[in-house]
Design a protein around this motif. Structure first.
Motif, short mmCIF file in Angstrom:
data_model
loop_
_atom_site.label_atom_id
_atom_site.label_comp_id
_atom_site.label_asym_id
_atom_site.label_seq_id
_atom_site.Cartn_x
_atom_site.Cartn_y
_atom_site.Cartn_z
N SER A 1 0.83 -1.21 0.00
CA SER A 1 0.00 0.00 0.00
C SER A 1 0.86 1.26 0.00
CB SER A 1 -0.93 0.01 1.22
OG SER A 1 -0.18 0.01 2.42
N THR B 1 2.29 1.74 -3.45
CA THR B 1 1.25 2.25 -4.34
C THR B 1 1.04 3.75 -4.12
OG1 THR B 1 0.14 0.11 -4.30
CG2 THR B 1 -1.14 1.99 -5.06
N LYS B 2 1.03 4.17 -2.84
CA LYS B 2 0.85 5.59 -2.54
C LYS B 2 2.01 6.43 -3.07
CE LYS B 2 -1.83 4.79 1.70
NZ LYS B 2 -1.82 4.90 3.18
N ALA C 1 1.81 6.70 -6.82
CA ALA C 1 0.73 7.62 -7.16
C ALA C 1 1.16 9.07 -6.91
CB ALA C 1 -0.52 7.30 -6.35
#
Length: 315
Positions: free
Chosen positions: A4, A7-8, A11
């Motif tokens: 996670s 992914t952050k 992004a």
């Protein structure tokens, strides 16, 4: 490091580059340059210019031009150079590889000098060695690149003939000649970095050497060398990683000046040429690629942080 978090961060990188692309595109729209005139020349007829503007989409609204450009970027197409007529992407990527080689060479040279200096100053705190390292740091910070580059060219290249003055030789073509051409520009870039990093290493080492776990290691009978290199240095280098990652911003800025002075065909020199020629696609591609490089390097720094110190966990 969790999925996670990765992914952050990815992004966030895309979000940052999107903002940069908007700013760069807006700034290039303000520049007094007509792409059609630059491609066809000032003597082109108005009919030919109008037809080319229509073909290139220059008559479209600005937001339509941006969407068309950013869609091409996501497909690896940064546009066509107004100066050379070549695709911008491959030219800038090749130039970036030369700049990254120079930056990597500079960082390695900096670490080779700065880390031992910082350790020596910490171990000899308050003594002549510590004051000498501080003096070197202050002098290094106060000298801009164009001054040190001029002095290096004057003495190392012109007067003493120790190193080649300018130019770039690919390492794959002639390894030692390529290294010889990199030594002087890398040394110029490294001077300010050595000043920053040596002071950081010295400050962190002084703090670490007075911690409880270092005292415990000494009480266990470990030698000073084992305590210094095996325990203190590893923890003292953690903030240094952040400084080096942040200094990539300086490298990308400083390398522009150095590449121009030493005639190295890197992305900095390509960007200067593009600005002088009002080559808008090359300017947009160069700035966006440099911003992406900075984001990726800081992401790598975070990963190294977690690898060096298992206590650091990113969620």
């Amino acid at each position: 490091m969790s999925a996670s978090y990765l992914t952050k961060r990815v992004a966030l990188i895309f979000y940052t580059l999107l903002i940069v692309s908007l700013i760069v595109f807006a700034m290039t729209q303000i520049l007094p340059a007509d792409a059609a005139v630059m491609m066809l020349g000032e003597n082109a007829t108005e009919e030919a210019l109008s037809a080319l503007r229509e073909q290139m989409g220059l008559n479209d609204p600005v937001w339509t031009q941006y969407l068309h450009w950013i869609a091409g970027v996501f497909q690896g197409d940064f546009g066509t150079s107004l100066r050379t007529g070549l695709s911008v992407g491959p030219v800038m990527v090749e130039a970036l590889s030369r700049s990254l080689l120079l930056a990597l060479f500079s960082i390695c040279l900096m670490l080779f000098i700065a880390v031992p200096l910082g350790i020596l100053a910490a171990v000899r705190r308050g003594k002549i060695v510590d004051m000498a390292v501080s003096l070197i740091s202050y002098v290094g910070v106060s000298l801009p690149e164009f001054v040190t580059a001029t002095l290096a060219l004057l003495f190392l290249a012109d007067r003493w003939k120790l190193l080649p003055p300018t130019g770039y030789v690919p390492l794959t073509e002639n390894f030692w000649d390529g290294v010889a051409h990199l030594i002087m520009p890398a040394a110029v870039i490294s001077i300010i970095l050595v000043a920053h990093v040596s002071r950081m290493v010295r400050s962190e080492m002084v703090d670490v050497l007075h911690t409880d776990y270092i005292r415990a290691a000494r009480l266990k009978g470990l030698s000073s060398r084992q305590v210094l290199w095996g325990h203190a240095l590893r923890n003292a280098l953690l903030p240094t990683i952040t400084i080096v990652a942040l200094d990539v911003g300086y490298l990308l800025g400083g390398v522009i000046v150095v590449e121009e002075i030493f005639a190295i065909p890197g992305i900095g020199r390509q960007l200067i040429i593009a600005i002088q020629a009002r080559d808008l696609p090359s300017i947009q591609a160069g700035v966006l690629i440099m911003a992406a490089t900075y984001c990726v390097v800081n992401f790598i720094a975070d990963i190294l942080y977690s690898l060096l110190d298992k206590r650091i966990q990113y969620d």
